[in-house]
Design an enzyme around this catalytic site. Structure first.
Site, short mmCIF file in Angstrom:
data_model
loop_
_atom_site.label_atom_id
_atom_site.label_comp_id
_atom_site.label_asym_id
_atom_site.label_seq_id
_atom_site.Cartn_x
_atom_site.Cartn_y
_atom_site.Cartn_z
N GLY A 18 42.69 42.39 32.79
CA GLY A 18 41.99 43.39 31.99
C GLY A 18 41.88 44.72 32.71
CG LEU A 20 44.48 45.91 29.51
CD1 LEU A 20 44.98 45.61 28.10
CD2 LEU A 20 45.25 45.06 30.52
CG HIS A 21 45.83 50.41 34.78
ND1 HIS A 21 47.14 50.08 35.02
CD2 HIS A 21 45.09 49.65 35.64
CE1 HIS A 21 47.21 49.18 35.98
NE2 HIS A 21 45.96 48.89 36.36
CG HIS A 24 47.62 46.39 32.89
ND1 HIS A 24 46.48 47.03 33.31
CD2 HIS A 24 47.75 45.28 33.67
CE1 HIS A 24 45.93 46.34 34.30
NE2 HIS A 24 46.68 45.28 34.54
CD GLN A 48 43.72 36.58 40.81
OE1 GLN A 48 44.18 35.86 39.92
NE2 GLN A 48 44.26 37.74 41.12
CE LYS A 136 48.70 48.11 42.11
NZ LYS A 136 47.91 47.35 43.12
CB SER A 172 45.23 49.95 41.44
OG SER A 172 44.22 48.99 41.66
CB SER A 173 42.12 47.43 37.64
OG SER A 173 43.15 47.04 36.77
NE ARG A 174 40.20 45.12 43.86
CZ ARG A 174 41.00 44.06 43.76
NH1 ARG A 174 42.30 44.22 43.73
NH2 ARG A 174 40.50 42.84 43.70
O1 PAF Z 1 48.13 40.68 38.89
C1 PAF Z 1 47.12 40.28 38.28
O2 PAF Z 1 46.50 41.01 37.51
C2 PAF Z 1 46.63 38.85 38.51
O3 PAF Z 1 46.85 38.47 39.83
C3 PAF Z 1 47.25 37.85 37.54
C4 PAF Z 1 48.75 37.74 37.72
C5 PAF Z 1 46.94 38.25 36.10
C6 PAF Z 1 46.65 36.46 37.78
O4 PAF Z 1 45.28 36.46 37.61
#
Ligand code: PAF
Length: 273
Positions: A18, A20-21, A24, A48, A136, A172-174
């Protein structure tokens, strides 16, 4: 989706967490160009993230994400709840060895097990013909490619170029976690990668010298702390001492508290990249 499958449509899958940018959207557009029925998953995968990482604060905006998906003509959005992905009785994880033991795998123990487990689950649920990932996350891409081959998953893994802001910072989302001055400092990452490319293209073959030059650029910027800078073989992710063929220059650094990664592939023998 069943109807799309019955009609013989190719199913293209873009797994995301999510927020999203444009990066994505570039994956979604690549899937659209391939004329697939496009499925996007939005799932901030808890397994993760390490115990001291930013799972709780990871940017989330489901409403905006759904608007983005609609605008991008995504055919189906899959947003599973955590309890459905990880019921209390679940006891299985997917582990890829070697490739996960370098770079991000060192500072984020267990991270790639979380990624490979959730990606396996998502691929099993969606059953796509192809899945799209960004360059990336070069190590993630290599790990997923290995896993798909090793487990004979009948899925084509496709990669798309890193999308960059005008000043080179990888999208990046971050990035939304950076304040204005950190955002300015963050350009040091791409500058360091470009310096590495210039050095290699002008004949530098010593991996340590390349890393040192990059370290200098990042350390000269304020509020930065380097997790790793590495010159590795793009297939094995193992360090390269003498740069004689295509290498992956990869880095992870904190700008303030925000951890960012980036990379560039450079081939000393090629005029292009
Ligand atoms: O790259 C990501 O956004 C995540 O690592 C993924 C592949 C969706 C798995 O959670």
């Amino acid at each position: 989706m069943a109807a799309a499958r019955r009609d013989g449509r190719w199913i293209g899958f873009v797994p995301t967490m999510g927020a999203l940018h444009v990066a994505h959207i570039s994956l979604i557009e690549a899937a659209k160009r391939d004329d697939t029925f496009v499925v996007v998953s939005i799932f901030v995968n808890p397994t993760q993230f390490g115990p001291n990482e930013d799972f709780k604060n990871y940017p989330r905006d489901e409403t905006a994400d759904l608007v983005t998906c609609r605008r991008a003509n995504v055919d189906l959005v899959f947003i599973p709840p955590v309890e459905e992905m990880y019921p209390p009785e679940s006891a299985t994880a997917v582990h890829v060895s070697r490739l996960t033991e370098t770079l991000c795998g060192v500072g984020r123990p267990g991270h790639f097990d979380g990624v490979t487990t959730v990606v396996t689950k998502l691929l099993n649920i969606v059953q796509p013909d192809s899945a799209y990932f960004g360059q990336k996350d070069a190590q993630q891409l290599a790990v997923i490619r290995r896993m798909v081959r090793d487990l004979n998953m009948p899925i084509e893994i496709l990669d798309c170029p890193t999308v960059r802001e005008a000043d080179g910072l990888a999208v990046s989302s971050r990035n939304v976690c950076l304040n204005k001055s950190q955002r300015e400092q963050a350009t040091c990452l791409y500058r360091a990668l470009n310096e590495a490319k210039t050095l290699i293209k002008s004949g530098q073959t010593d991996g340590v010298a390349v890393v040192d030059a990059m370290r200098q650029i990042i350390e000269d910027a304020d509020q930065t702390s380097i997790e790793y800078i590495s010159v590795v073989d793009p297939a094995s992710m193992q360090p390269v001492k003498r740069i004689e063929r295509r290498v992956l220059i990869a880095l992870a650094a904190r700008i303030g508290k925000t951890r960012l990664i980036d990379n560039l592939q450079v081939d000393p023998r090629s005029r292009l990249g």
